[in-house]
Each structure stands twice: as structure tokens, then as C-alpha cells.
Design a protein around this motif. Structure first.
Motif, PDB file in Angstrom:
ATOM      1  N   ALA A 121      -7.654  -2.923  -3.691  1.00  0.00           N
ATOM      2  CA  ALA A 121      -7.245  -2.524  -2.342  1.00  0.00           C
ATOM      3  C   ALA A 121      -7.547  -3.635  -1.341  1.00  0.00           C
ATOM      4  O   ALA A 121      -6.720  -3.950  -0.479  1.00  0.00           O
ATOM      5  CB  ALA A 121      -7.947  -1.233  -1.943  1.00  0.00           C
ATOM      6  N   LYS A 122      -8.712  -4.252  -1.465  1.00  0.00           N
ATOM      7  CA  LYS A 122      -9.070  -5.345  -0.553  1.00  0.00           C
ATOM      8  C   LYS A 122      -8.145  -6.540  -0.730  1.00  0.00           C
ATOM      9  O   LYS A 122      -7.741  -7.173   0.254  1.00  0.00           O
ATOM     10  CB  LYS A 122     -10.519  -5.764  -0.790  1.00  0.00           C
ATOM     11  N   CYS A 178       0.815  -1.221   0.000  1.00  0.00           N
ATOM     12  CA  CYS A 178       0.000   0.000   0.000  1.00  0.00           C
ATOM     13  C   CYS A 178       0.849   1.272   0.000  1.00  0.00           C
ATOM     14  O   CYS A 178       0.374   2.330  -0.400  1.00  0.00           O
ATOM     15  CB  CYS A 178      -0.960   0.004   1.182  1.00  0.00           C
ATOM     16  N   CYS A 202      -1.484  -8.515   3.293  1.00  0.00           N
ATOM     17  CA  CYS A 202      -0.516  -7.635   3.952  1.00  0.00           C
ATOM     18  C   CYS A 202      -0.002  -8.228   5.262  1.00  0.00           C
ATOM     19  O   CYS A 202      -0.786  -8.721   6.078  1.00  0.00           O
ATOM     20  CB  CYS A 202      -1.164  -6.280   4.226  1.00  0.00           C
ATOM     21  N   ILE A 229      -5.375   3.861  -4.478  1.00  0.00           N
ATOM     22  CA  ILE A 229      -6.481   2.922  -4.644  1.00  0.00           C
ATOM     23  C   ILE A 229      -7.283   2.761  -3.353  1.00  0.00           C
ATOM     24  O   ILE A 229      -8.414   2.297  -3.381  1.00  0.00           O
ATOM     25  CB  ILE A 229      -6.033   1.544  -5.180  1.00  0.00           C
ATOM     26  N   PHE A 230      -6.729   3.166  -2.226  1.00  0.00           N
ATOM     27  CA  PHE A 230      -7.447   3.081  -0.961  1.00  0.00           C
ATOM     28  C   PHE A 230      -8.344   4.289  -0.724  1.00  0.00           C
ATOM     29  O   PHE A 230      -9.250   4.246   0.094  1.00  0.00           O
ATOM     30  CB  PHE A 230      -6.465   2.941   0.208  1.00  0.00           C
ATOM     31  N   ALA A 253     -10.688  -0.300  -8.165  1.00  0.00           N
ATOM     32  CA  ALA A 253      -9.683   0.123  -7.181  1.00  0.00           C
ATOM     33  C   ALA A 253     -10.009  -0.454  -5.815  1.00  0.00           C
ATOM     34  O   ALA A 253      -9.118  -0.930  -5.095  1.00  0.00           O
ATOM     35  CB  ALA A 253      -9.599   1.644  -7.116  1.00  0.00           C
ATOM     36  N   ALA A 254     -11.273  -0.449  -5.421  1.00  0.00           N
ATOM     37  CA  ALA A 254     -11.674  -1.007  -4.127  1.00  0.00           C
ATOM     38  C   ALA A 254     -11.386  -2.500  -4.068  1.00  0.00           C
ATOM     39  O   ALA A 254     -10.908  -3.006  -3.043  1.00  0.00           O
ATOM     40  CB  ALA A 254     -13.153  -0.733  -3.879  1.00  0.00           C
ATOM     41  N   MET A 313      -5.039  -6.450  -1.841  1.00  0.00           N
ATOM     42  CA  MET A 313      -3.735  -6.047  -1.330  1.00  0.00           C
ATOM     43  C   MET A 313      -3.728  -6.109   0.197  1.00  0.00           C
ATOM     44  O   MET A 313      -2.778  -6.606   0.813  1.00  0.00           O
ATOM     45  CB  MET A 313      -3.425  -4.624  -1.806  1.00  0.00           C
ATOM     46  N   CYS A 314      -4.775  -5.623   0.793  1.00  0.00           N
ATOM     47  CA  CYS A 314      -4.872  -5.610   2.248  1.00  0.00           C
ATOM     48  C   CYS A 314      -4.927  -7.029   2.814  1.00  0.00           C
ATOM     49  O   CYS A 314      -4.337  -7.313   3.851  1.00  0.00           O
ATOM     50  CB  CYS A 314      -6.106  -4.813   2.654  1.00  0.00           C
ATOM     51  N   ASN A 327       0.944   2.256  -3.606  1.00  0.00           N
ATOM     52  CA  ASN A 327      -0.329   2.447  -4.299  1.00  0.00           C
ATOM     53  C   ASN A 327      -1.394   3.027  -3.368  1.00  0.00           C
ATOM     54  O   ASN A 327      -2.501   2.492  -3.287  1.00  0.00           O
ATOM     55  CB  ASN A 327      -0.831   1.107  -4.851  1.00  0.00           C
ATOM     56  N   PRO A 328      -1.116   4.100  -2.666  1.00  0.00           N
ATOM     57  CA  PRO A 328      -2.107   4.598  -1.695  1.00  0.00           C
ATOM     58  C   PRO A 328      -3.380   5.125  -2.334  1.00  0.00           C
ATOM     59  O   PRO A 328      -4.435   5.112  -1.704  1.00  0.00           O
ATOM     60  CB  PRO A 328      -1.350   5.713  -0.972  1.00  0.00           C
TER      61      PRO A 328
END
Length: 65
Positions: free
Chosen positions: A51-52, A22, A58, A28-29, A47-48, A54-55, A25-26
Motif C-alpha cells: 500500500a505504501k 488503489c 500515485c 490492502i489499505f 499489504a501495508a 502504491m501510494c 486494490n482497496p
């Protein structure tokens, strides 16, 4: 020092140590693109989703959330 400050310091330390995706790529959050009705555009929904994903993988997710 407040508990909130301690948690933030720990999170920043872990982010430096683990180097989460993240950081690179901030945007997309926090998408800013919405239609006039306030609904998400196709790009914002994508993007959401990214982001999910990626999260979910993590290494510091627990501390961050």
C-alpha cells in the motif's frame, strides 16, 4: 458547501481522471487480519508495504493524503 465537501469532490474527480491503482486494490489499505494480541500478521505487514509503495507513486497522492 463545506470545505471538506469541496475537497472530496475534487478528489473523486481526480480519481476518475487519473485512475489510481488503489481503486483496484482497496483491501490492502484496510487489512482486517490481525492476531489475537492485536499485532499484524505477515500478510498484513506485506499489504501495508504494498500500500505504501502504491501510494508513493500515485499521481493524486497530495490531494488524497
Amino acid at each position: 458547501m463545506q470545505e471538506r465537501d469541496r475537497k472530496l469532490i475534487k478528489l473523486l474527480y481526480l480519481a476518475d481522471k487519473e485512475d489510481p491503482e488503489c481503486r483496484y486494490n482497496p483491501d490492502i489499505f484496510f487489512p482486517e487480519e490481525f492476531t489475537e494480541q492485536g499485532t499484524a500478521t505477515r500478510e498484513t505487514r506485506l499489504a501495508a508495504k504494498l500500500a505504501k509503495q502504491m501510494c508513493a507513486r500515485c499521481p493524486i497522492q497530495k490531494e488524497c493524503l
